[in-house]
Design a protein around this motif. Structure first.
Motif, PDB file in Angstrom:
ATOM      1  N   LEU A  34       0.814  -1.212   0.000  1.00 50.18           N
ATOM      2  CA  LEU A  34       0.000   0.000   0.000  1.00 50.18           C
ATOM      3  C   LEU A  34       0.845   1.257   0.000  1.00 50.18           C
ATOM      4  CD1 LEU A  34      -2.716  -1.066   2.578  1.00 50.18           C
ATOM      5  CD2 LEU A  34      -2.953  -0.927   0.093  1.00 50.18           C
ATOM      6  N   ASP A  35       2.125   1.109   0.312  1.00 54.03           N
ATOM      7  CA  ASP A  35       3.021   2.250   0.420  1.00 54.03           C
ATOM      8  C   ASP A  35       3.868   2.424  -0.842  1.00 54.03           C
ATOM      9  OD1 ASP A  35       3.984   4.442   1.750  1.00 54.03           O
ATOM     10  OD2 ASP A  35       5.571   3.351   2.768  1.00 54.03           O
ATOM     11  N   GLU A  36       3.299   2.078  -1.962  1.00 52.32           N
ATOM     12  CA  GLU A  36       3.996   2.222  -3.242  1.00 52.32           C
ATOM     13  C   GLU A  36       4.143   3.705  -3.586  1.00 52.32           C
ATOM     14  OE1 GLU A  36       5.006  -0.309  -5.476  1.00 52.32           O
ATOM     15  OE2 GLU A  36       4.586  -1.727  -3.869  1.00 52.32           O
ATOM     16  N   PRO A  37       5.253   4.071  -4.193  1.00 45.95           N
ATOM     17  CA  PRO A  37       5.412   5.473  -4.615  1.00 45.95           C
ATOM     18  C   PRO A  37       4.313   5.876  -5.604  1.00 45.95           C
ATOM     19  CG  PRO A  37       7.481   4.253  -4.829  1.00 45.95           C
ATOM     20  CD  PRO A  37       6.407   3.255  -4.515  1.00 45.95           C
ATOM     21  N   ASP A  38       3.846   7.085  -5.464  1.00 44.08           N
ATOM     22  CA  ASP A  38       2.813   7.621  -6.345  1.00 44.08           C
ATOM     23  C   ASP A  38       3.278   8.999  -6.798  1.00 44.08           C
ATOM     24  OD1 ASP A  38       0.583   8.813  -7.502  1.00 44.08           O
ATOM     25  OD2 ASP A  38      -0.816   7.983  -6.047  1.00 44.08           O
ATOM     26  N   ALA A  39       3.744   9.082  -8.028  1.00 45.84           N
ATOM     27  CA  ALA A  39       4.318  10.328  -8.556  1.00 45.84           C
ATOM     28  C   ALA A  39       3.329  11.490  -8.486  1.00 45.84           C
ATOM     29  CB  ALA A  39       4.803  10.118  -9.980  1.00 45.84           C
ATOM     30  N   SER A  40       2.059  11.232  -8.757  1.00 42.78           N
ATOM     31  CA  SER A  40       1.079  12.326  -8.735  1.00 42.78           C
ATOM     32  C   SER A  40       0.873  12.824  -7.306  1.00 42.78           C
ATOM     33  CB  SER A  40      -0.249  11.887  -9.356  1.00 42.78           C
ATOM     34  OG  SER A  40      -0.840  10.846  -8.611  1.00 42.78           O
ATOM     35  N   MET A  41       0.860  11.914  -6.326  1.00 46.40           N
ATOM     36  CA  MET A  41       0.718  12.329  -4.931  1.00 46.40           C
ATOM     37  C   MET A  41       1.969  13.077  -4.474  1.00 46.40           C
ATOM     38  SD  MET A  41      -1.341  12.435  -2.382  1.00 46.40           S
ATOM     39  CE  MET A  41      -2.597  11.274  -2.854  1.00 46.40           C
ATOM     40  N   ASP A  42       3.137  12.594  -4.882  1.00 40.08           N
ATOM     41  CA  ASP A  42       4.381  13.284  -4.539  1.00 40.08           C
ATOM     42  C   ASP A  42       4.389  14.706  -5.092  1.00 40.08           C
ATOM     43  OD1 ASP A  42       5.237  10.992  -3.245  1.00 40.08           O
ATOM     44  OD2 ASP A  42       6.560  10.351  -4.880  1.00 40.08           O
ATOM     45  N   ALA A  43       3.892  14.871  -6.318  1.00 41.61           N
ATOM     46  CA  ALA A  43       3.841  16.196  -6.938  1.00 41.61           C
ATOM     47  C   ALA A  43       2.892  17.123  -6.168  1.00 41.61           C
ATOM     48  CB  ALA A  43       3.416  16.080  -8.401  1.00 41.61           C
ATOM     49  N   LEU A  44       1.754  16.580  -5.730  1.00 42.74           N
ATOM     50  CA  LEU A  44       0.806  17.386  -4.956  1.00 42.74           C
ATOM     51  C   LEU A  44       1.425  17.837  -3.632  1.00 42.74           C
ATOM     52  CD1 LEU A  44      -2.530  15.417  -5.491  1.00 42.74           C
ATOM     53  CD2 LEU A  44      -1.986  17.707  -6.332  1.00 42.74           C
ATOM     54  N   TRP A  45       2.127  16.936  -2.945  1.00 39.94           N
ATOM     55  CA  TRP A  45       2.761  17.299  -1.677  1.00 39.94           C
ATOM     56  C   TRP A  45       3.889  18.297  -1.887  1.00 39.94           C
ATOM     57  CZ3 TRP A  45       0.713  17.366   2.762  1.00 39.94           C
ATOM     58  CH2 TRP A  45      -0.211  16.407   3.155  1.00 39.94           C
ATOM     59  N   ALA A  46       4.651  18.148  -2.969  1.00 35.09           N
ATOM     60  CA  ALA A  46       5.725  19.103  -3.259  1.00 35.09           C
ATOM     61  C   ALA A  46       5.141  20.495  -3.505  1.00 35.09           C
ATOM     62  CB  ALA A  46       6.533  18.635  -4.464  1.00 35.09           C
ATOM     63  N   LYS A  47       4.032  20.556  -4.245  1.00 34.89           N
ATOM     64  CA  LYS A  47       3.381  21.837  -4.499  1.00 34.89           C
ATOM     65  C   LYS A  47       2.861  22.446  -3.195  1.00 34.89           C
ATOM     66  CE  LYS A  47      -0.015  24.190  -7.154  1.00 34.89           C
ATOM     67  NZ  LYS A  47      -1.116  24.369  -7.898  1.00 34.89           N
ATOM     68  N   GLU A  48       2.268  21.624  -2.338  1.00 40.20           N
ATOM     69  CA  GLU A  48       1.767  22.097  -1.044  1.00 40.20           C
ATOM     70  C   GLU A  48       2.912  22.639  -0.193  1.00 40.20           C
ATOM     71  OE1 GLU A  48      -0.814  23.060   2.049  1.00 40.20           O
ATOM     72  OE2 GLU A  48      -1.263  22.571  -0.039  1.00 40.20           O
ATOM     73  N   ALA A  49       4.038  21.922  -0.174  1.00 38.33           N
ATOM     74  CA  ALA A  49       5.204  22.381   0.596  1.00 38.33           C
ATOM     75  C   ALA A  49       5.712  23.717   0.058  1.00 38.33           C
ATOM     76  CB  ALA A  49       6.306  21.331   0.553  1.00 38.33           C
ATOM     77  N   ASP A  50       5.777  23.851  -1.270  1.00 42.12           N
ATOM     78  CA  ASP A  50       6.204  25.121  -1.874  1.00 42.12           C
ATOM     79  C   ASP A  50       5.252  26.252  -1.505  1.00 42.12           C
ATOM     80  OD1 ASP A  50       8.398  23.911  -3.072  1.00 42.12           O
ATOM     81  OD2 ASP A  50       7.414  23.677  -5.025  1.00 42.12           O
ATOM     82  N   ASN A  51       3.945  25.971  -1.548  1.00 39.59           N
ATOM     83  CA  ASN A  51       2.946  26.981  -1.199  1.00 39.59           C
ATOM     84  C   ASN A  51       3.063  27.406   0.267  1.00 39.59           C
ATOM     85  OD1 ASN A  51       1.929  26.941  -3.806  1.00 39.59           O
ATOM     86  ND2 ASN A  51       0.220  25.581  -3.297  1.00 39.59           N
ATOM     87  N   ARG A  52       3.280  26.454   1.149  1.00 38.08           N
ATOM     88  CA  ARG A  52       3.417  26.780   2.575  1.00 38.08           C
ATOM     89  C   ARG A  52       4.682  27.591   2.833  1.00 38.08           C
ATOM     90  NH1 ARG A  52       1.415  21.402   5.942  1.00 38.08           N
ATOM     91  NH2 ARG A  52      -0.542  21.154   4.831  1.00 38.08           N
ATOM     92  N   LEU A  53       5.779  27.222   2.183  1.00 46.10           N
ATOM     93  CA  LEU A  53       7.022  27.976   2.350  1.00 46.10           C
ATOM     94  C   LEU A  53       6.854  29.406   1.841  1.00 46.10           C
ATOM     95  CD1 LEU A  53       9.977  28.134   3.168  1.00 46.10           C
ATOM     96  CD2 LEU A  53      10.570  27.199   0.908  1.00 46.10           C
ATOM     97  N   ALA A  54       6.214  29.563   0.696  1.00 42.54           N
ATOM     98  CA  ALA A  54       5.981  30.898   0.143  1.00 42.54           C
ATOM     99  C   ALA A  54       5.096  31.716   1.085  1.00 42.54           C
ATOM    100  CB  ALA A  54       5.342  30.797  -1.245  1.00 42.54           C
ATOM    101  N   ALA A  55       4.058  31.109   1.654  1.00 43.85           N
ATOM    102  CA  ALA A  55       3.176  31.820   2.587  1.00 43.85           C
ATOM    103  C   ALA A  55       3.949  32.213   3.844  1.00 43.85           C
ATOM    104  CB  ALA A  55       1.976  30.943   2.945  1.00 43.85           C
ATOM    105  N   TYR A  56       4.834  31.345   4.312  1.00 41.28           N
ATOM    106  CA  TYR A  56       5.657  31.663   5.483  1.00 41.28           C
ATOM    107  C   TYR A  56       6.561  32.857   5.183  1.00 41.28           C
ATOM    108  CZ  TYR A  56       9.441  31.287   8.872  1.00 41.28           C
ATOM    109  OH  TYR A  56      10.388  31.571   9.827  1.00 41.28           O
ATOM    110  N   ARG A  57       7.181  32.849   4.017  1.00 47.27           N
ATOM    111  CA  ARG A  57       8.096  33.938   3.640  1.00 47.27           C
ATOM    112  C   ARG A  57       7.358  35.262   3.461  1.00 47.27           C
ATOM    113  NH1 ARG A  57      11.969  30.415  -0.389  1.00 47.27           N
ATOM    114  NH2 ARG A  57      13.302  29.604   1.278  1.00 47.27           N
ATOM    115  N   ARG A  58       6.087  35.194   3.074  1.00 43.69           N
ATOM    116  CA  ARG A  58       5.274  36.407   2.932  1.00 43.69           C
ATOM    117  C   ARG A  58       4.718  36.860   4.273  1.00 43.69           C
ATOM    118  NH1 ARG A  58       3.174  33.340  -1.478  1.00 43.69           N
ATOM    119  NH2 ARG A  58       1.341  32.881  -0.203  1.00 43.69           N
ATOM    120  N   GLY A  59       4.928  36.077   5.309  1.00 43.85           N
ATOM    121  CA  GLY A  59       4.427  36.432   6.633  1.00 43.85           C
ATOM    122  C   GLY A  59       2.970  36.060   6.859  1.00 43.85           C
TER     123      GLY A  59
END
Length: 100
Positions: free
Chosen positions: A60-85
């Motif tokens: 059940l823990d097989e890599p899922d490229a589409s899920m990885d891409a969604l999490w990477a985008k979420e991480a980028d969005n959170r970092l950008a929001a943090y940097r914007r305060g």
């Protein structure tokens, strides 16, 4: 003894024979295969049952490229929001306190 949707099979029967007998009925479904497997698995020693559980969880823990891409985008969005305060960082102790 194994009971499946109105059918009784002896536990000493070969699982493949049980499956083939049951498959010939009109009500055979994938869930019935799971019932057959579970009935066989619970008869294993606990160490072997844990090995089965580990293999199922690993599958059940097989890599899922589409899920990885969604999490990477979420991480980028959170970092950008943090940097914007817009959001602030919290300490581990604050997180633990919130959920305890």
């Amino acid at each position: 003894m194994l009971y499946l949707s109105g059918h009784i099979f002896l536990s000493h029967q070969n699982p493949e024979n049980v499956k083939n007998q049951y498959k010939s009925t009109a009500c055979y479904h994938m869930a019935d295969t799971a019932e057959i497997l579970c009935a066989q698995i619970v008869q294993l020693p606990s160490e072997e049952r844990m090995q089965v559980v580990e293999r199922i969880l690993d599958s059940l823990d097989e890599p899922d490229a589409s899920m990885d891409a969604l999490w990477a985008k979420e991480a980028d969005n959170r970092l950008a929001a943090y940097r914007r305060g817009e959001i602030r960082a919290v300490t581990l102790s604050e997180v633990i306190a919130k959920y305890h």
